[in-house]
Design an enzyme around this catalytic site. Structure first.
Site, mmCIF file in Angstrom:
data_model
loop_
_atom_site.group_PDB
_atom_site.id
_atom_site.type_symbol
_atom_site.label_atom_id
_atom_site.label_comp_id
_atom_site.label_asym_id
_atom_site.label_seq_id
_atom_site.Cartn_x
_atom_site.Cartn_y
_atom_site.Cartn_z
ATOM 1 C CB ALA A 15 -9.821 -48.640 -45.405
ATOM 2 C CB SER A 45 -5.224 -41.812 -42.625
ATOM 3 O OG SER A 45 -6.256 -41.188 -43.339
ATOM 4 C CB ALA A 46 -1.204 -45.051 -41.945
ATOM 5 C CD1 TRP A 47 1.830 -43.804 -44.506
ATOM 6 C CD2 TRP A 47 2.805 -42.723 -46.212
ATOM 7 N NE1 TRP A 47 2.237 -44.738 -45.409
ATOM 8 C CE2 TRP A 47 2.841 -44.115 -46.472
ATOM 9 C CE3 TRP A 47 3.359 -41.851 -47.157
ATOM 10 C CZ2 TRP A 47 3.424 -44.641 -47.630
ATOM 11 C CZ3 TRP A 47 3.926 -42.380 -48.305
ATOM 12 C CH2 TRP A 47 3.957 -43.760 -48.541
ATOM 13 C CB ALA A 48 -0.999 -37.748 -40.755
ATOM 14 C CD GLU A 116 1.564 -28.803 -37.631
ATOM 15 O OE1 GLU A 116 0.851 -28.674 -38.634
ATOM 16 O OE2 GLU A 116 1.856 -29.911 -37.139
ATOM 17 C CG HIS A 233 4.888 -30.676 -46.970
ATOM 18 N ND1 HIS A 233 6.115 -30.230 -46.572
ATOM 19 C CD2 HIS A 233 4.160 -30.843 -45.839
ATOM 20 C CE1 HIS A 233 6.134 -30.136 -45.250
ATOM 21 N NE2 HIS A 233 4.958 -30.502 -44.782
ATOM 22 N NE ARG A 279 1.627 -27.524 -45.279
ATOM 23 C CZ ARG A 279 0.967 -28.567 -44.826
ATOM 24 N NH1 ARG A 279 -0.119 -28.956 -45.437
ATOM 25 N NH2 ARG A 279 1.389 -29.215 -43.789
ATOM 26 C CG HIS A 338 1.517 -32.673 -48.118
ATOM 27 N ND1 HIS A 338 2.041 -33.867 -47.683
ATOM 28 C CD2 HIS A 338 1.063 -32.037 -47.013
ATOM 29 C CE1 HIS A 338 1.907 -33.945 -46.368
ATOM 30 N NE2 HIS A 338 1.304 -32.863 -45.934
ATOM 31 C CD GLU A 362 -5.618 -35.521 -49.627
ATOM 32 O OE1 GLU A 362 -5.221 -36.159 -48.635
ATOM 33 O OE2 GLU A 362 -4.862 -35.128 -50.529
ATOM 34 N NE ARG A 373 -3.576 -29.783 -45.792
ATOM 35 C CZ ARG A 373 -2.774 -30.595 -45.106
ATOM 36 N NH1 ARG A 373 -3.268 -31.359 -44.158
ATOM 37 N NH2 ARG A 373 -1.486 -30.671 -45.365
ATOM 38 C CB SER A 378 -6.243 -32.822 -44.217
ATOM 39 O OG SER A 378 -4.910 -32.870 -43.855
HETATM 40 C C1 LIG Z 1 3.286 -37.730 -45.357
HETATM 41 C C2 LIG Z 1 1.981 -37.060 -44.996
HETATM 42 C C3 LIG Z 1 1.870 -36.358 -43.794
HETATM 43 C C4 LIG Z 1 0.658 -35.737 -43.450
HETATM 44 N N1 LIG Z 1 0.558 -35.093 -42.238
HETATM 45 C C5 LIG Z 1 -0.648 -34.593 -41.862
HETATM 46 C C6 LIG Z 1 -0.831 -34.043 -40.563
HETATM 47 O O1 LIG Z 1 0.080 -34.024 -39.750
HETATM 48 N N2 LIG Z 1 -2.050 -33.558 -40.240
HETATM 49 C C7 LIG Z 1 -3.108 -33.587 -41.109
HETATM 50 O O2 LIG Z 1 -4.197 -33.124 -40.768
HETATM 51 N N3 LIG Z 1 -2.959 -34.103 -42.345
HETATM 52 C C8 LIG Z 1 -1.763 -34.617 -42.727
HETATM 53 N N4 LIG Z 1 -1.633 -35.168 -43.976
HETATM 54 C C9 LIG Z 1 -2.808 -35.243 -44.847
HETATM 55 C C10 LIG Z 1 -3.740 -36.325 -44.335
HETATM 56 O O3 LIG Z 1 -2.988 -37.446 -43.913
HETATM 57 C C11 LIG Z 1 -4.729 -36.772 -45.401
HETATM 58 O O4 LIG Z 1 -5.315 -35.677 -46.017
HETATM 59 C C12 LIG Z 1 -5.833 -37.610 -44.798
HETATM 60 O O5 LIG Z 1 -5.279 -38.649 -44.023
HETATM 61 C C13 LIG Z 1 -6.731 -38.176 -45.875
HETATM 62 O O6 LIG Z 1 -7.551 -39.165 -45.300
HETATM 63 P P1 LIG Z 1 -8.565 -39.956 -46.219
HETATM 64 O O7 LIG Z 1 -9.236 -40.939 -45.326
HETATM 65 O O8 LIG Z 1 -9.394 -39.008 -46.965
HETATM 66 O O9 LIG Z 1 -7.647 -40.705 -47.306
HETATM 67 P P2 LIG Z 1 -6.469 -41.777 -47.141
HETATM 68 O O10 LIG Z 1 -6.027 -41.910 -45.742
HETATM 69 O O11 LIG Z 1 -5.431 -41.466 -48.159
HETATM 70 O O12 LIG Z 1 -7.182 -43.154 -47.529
HETATM 71 C C14 LIG Z 1 -7.594 -43.419 -48.848
HETATM 72 C C15 LIG Z 1 -8.066 -44.846 -48.940
HETATM 73 O O13 LIG Z 1 -8.702 -45.060 -50.192
HETATM 74 C C16 LIG Z 1 -8.253 -46.292 -50.727
HETATM 75 N N5 LIG Z 1 -8.477 -46.243 -52.177
HETATM 76 C C17 LIG Z 1 -8.005 -45.358 -53.094
HETATM 77 N N6 LIG Z 1 -8.498 -45.629 -54.311
HETATM 78 C C18 LIG Z 1 -9.310 -46.715 -54.157
HETATM 79 C C19 LIG Z 1 -10.117 -47.471 -55.041
HETATM 80 N N7 LIG Z 1 -10.215 -47.182 -56.364
HETATM 81 N N8 LIG Z 1 -10.828 -48.527 -54.547
HETATM 82 C C20 LIG Z 1 -10.751 -48.860 -53.219
HETATM 83 N N9 LIG Z 1 -10.009 -48.154 -52.336
HETATM 84 C C21 LIG Z 1 -9.297 -47.106 -52.805
HETATM 85 C C22 LIG Z 1 -6.818 -46.399 -50.263
HETATM 86 O O14 LIG Z 1 -6.361 -47.742 -50.319
HETATM 87 C C23 LIG Z 1 -6.985 -45.890 -48.825
HETATM 88 O O15 LIG Z 1 -7.463 -46.936 -48.012
HETATM 89 C C24 LIG Z 1 -0.428 -35.792 -44.331
HETATM 90 C C25 LIG Z 1 -0.316 -36.482 -45.543
HETATM 91 C C26 LIG Z 1 0.882 -37.120 -45.876
HETATM 92 C C27 LIG Z 1 0.975 -37.859 -47.177
#
Ligand SMILES: Cc1cc2nc3c(=O)[nH]c(=O)nc-3n(C[C@H](O)[C@H](O)[C@H](O)COP(=O)(O)OP(=O)(O)OC[C@H]3O[C@@H](n4cnc5c(N)ncnc54)[C@H](O)[C@@H]3O)c2cc1C
Length: 504
Positions: A15, A45-48, A116, A233, A279, A338, A362, A373, A378
């Protein structure tokens, strides 16, 4: 006794921005979203912090954004995936803005665009300086909670994919917070489980994000591409915290300098673009300064100074909480895991090599990032390809054939997970070599012998074997024993699915 339920819609595991974008895009088809943690937590996602890269300003264009993406990707980008990402990016950002994501605006209502690393233009749409992920996720979470087609179950973790005799994925075996197991049978399943930072000792990602989707797909027999490409990172804050708080790339975009303990700038010695080099170059430079005992610090005193608190409130708060005032002191920094460029191989609509299984965000490998990347691509990939996967998966129909029996992947006790994390940081870190990777694989085998094929071990093995097989240095993958560039070939691995008996 395992329960079985049927869901006639799209089952989405994860999510973050990818999973929730897919859920909204699947409408009018129903979507069931499973999240291991409460919504808005346990996801990157919530930490970006920085934002989303999109060509929205005068003088910029998707083709220019695409060219920068391909240059960063070091020969391994899929040009079609890059074209889709950069062409559909502006609409993705407008869509998120229309859901209420409060992007920073210019006086005439346009999007403020930040610069950036390795971007030829200022093209990163931001929110509140460094609060992009949290604010975007708040808007998207509100939208899915309002959507009549979307059902959300929190505290539920996928433990195995369900398959049938034809090799088609038919849903997932999931575990609720009380430990009960349920088979959720669905015509289409989307994995959106994020990256794998939690497999490493030093990471900027939530610890819960540890390659489980990658492992679930691999165990079901889906092809995994480019698993060895892990991005570090360069500037996590080295304040002894787990996960390590991030000092966003945008600080260097605003002019903050990397200095050693004596205050001398070192990046001009490593790359003509100095602090704005790609990077991987910055990460290796910092690693090398630290190994040489000179230390590495991000000095924002002159470039940002008193404005730090309101321009970068999240970084400021994290530093102050650890007792460091970045307006007055340089921030100690270290490379931290990262982002994972590799993942479950997909086409442009998120389809994996297995019928019924899609992946987005991701955990997927669309080929858009190649070997490295480009910053802020992302969140964009999660929104663009999450939406495409949701639309494509919504068209799937249940074939109605018999399922194979599925057993939950074994748990990995915390002590074993911590050993794995240390071994991954040592053996598959910023600089790798054959001997270190073989030691890492031996450690993974020992953990498998003791605990079975737990999902983090399967994911770690994919990274380590990919890194051992890639006898060259490219993008984020650097081999001290093979420092030269080889042929630009994407890697691809398929595990044989474990034999399983037919179930009723
Ligand atoms: C500190 C930080 C800063 C960043 N800054 C940026 C930025 O500025 N710009 C940018 O483009 N990107 C940034 N990134 C990268 C970006 O945030 C991520 O690549 C992106 O948000 C990934 O989104 P996602 O939906 O694929 O995964 P996520 O947002 O990581 O979500 C994964 C989900 O899967 C769930 N999950 C995992 N395993 C299971 C399981 N077995 N069963 C059920 N649920 C599961 C988790 O609970 C979560 O809900 C940053 C990352 C970090 C850590």
């Amino acid at each position: 006794m395992t329960d079985r339920t049927h869901f006639d819609g799209v089952l989405i595991i994860g999510a973050g921005l990818a999973g929730l974008s897919a859920a909204l895009a699947a409408a009018p088809r129903r979507a069931l979203v499973l999240s291991a943690a409460p919504l808005g937590t346990g996801c990157s996602s919530a930490w970006a912090q920085g934002g989303m890269a999109v060509a929205l300003s005068d003088g910029d264009a998707p083709a220019l954004h695409g060219a920068d993406t391909i240059a960063a990707g070091a020969g391994l980008c899929d040009p079609e995936a890059v074209a889709i990402l950069t062409r559909e990016g502006p609409d993705a950002v407008r869509r998120l803005a229309s859901l209420g994501a409060p992007f920073d605006r210019t006086g005439d209502g346009g999007f403020v665009q930040g610069l950036e690393a390795a971007h030829g233009r200022a093209r990163v749409a931001r929110v509140g300086g460094d609060g992009a992920g949290k604010a975007i996720m708040q808007a998207v979470i509100a939208a899915v909670r309002d959507a009549p087609t979307v059902e959300i179950r929190e505290g539920v973790r996928a433990r195995r994919l369900l398959t049938d005799r034809a090799g088609r994925v038919r849903g997932a075996l999931v575990e609720a917070a009380d430990g009960s197991l349920t088979e959720i049978v669905a015509p289409a399943t989307i994995l959106a489980t994020g990256g794998l930072g939690g497999l490493y000792a030093v990471t900027t990602t939530p610890r819960e994000v540890r390659g489980e989707g990658l492992a679930l797909a691999a165990l079901a027999g889906a092809a995994i591409a480019d698993a060895e490409f892990v991005q570090f990172h360069p500037t996590a804050m080295d304040l002894g915290l787990d996960p390590a708080p991030l000092a966003t790339e945008a600080l260097r975009g605003e002019g903050a300098k990397l200095v050693d303990r004596g205050g001398a700038r070192f990046m001009p010695r490593y790359h003509p673009a100095a602090e704005l080099a790609p990077r991987d170059v910055v990460a290796r430079a910092i690693e090398s300064e630290r190994r040489a005992g000179r230390g590495a610090f991000l000095d924002a005193r002159e470039a940002i100074g008193e404005a730090f608190a309101h321009e970068f409130p999240a970084v400021f708060a994290a530093a102050m909480a650890a007792g460091l005032d970045p307006r007055r002191q340089p921030i100690p920094v270290a490379p931290a895991v990262h982002y994972h460029m590799g993942g479950i191989e997909t086409d442009a609509d998120g389809a994996t090599t297995l019928a019924g299984l899609y992946a987005a965000g991701e955990c997927a490998s669309t080929g858009a990032h190649g070997a490295n990347r480009l910053a802020s691509n992302s969140l964009l990939e999660a929104a663009v390809f999450g939406t495409r996967a949701g639309r494509a998966a919504a068209l799937a129909a249940d074939p109605g054939t018999g399922l194979l029996a599925a057993t939950a992947a074994p748990d990995l006790p915390d002590g074993a997970l911590q050993s794995l994390r240390r071994a991954m940081s040592q053996g598959a870190g910023v600089v790798r070599d054959g001997a270190g990777l073989r030691r890492l694989l031996a450690e993974i085998s020992a953990l498998e012998a003791a605990h079975g094929r737990a999902l983090p071990l399967v994911a770690a093995r994919l990274v380590a074997e990919g890194a051992l097989a890639r006898r060259e240095s490219r993008g984020a993958h650097f081999r001290a024993d093979y420092p030269q560039l080889g042929a630009p070939i994407r890697s691809r691995v398929t595990l044989s699915p474990a034999p399983a008996a037919a179930a009723a």
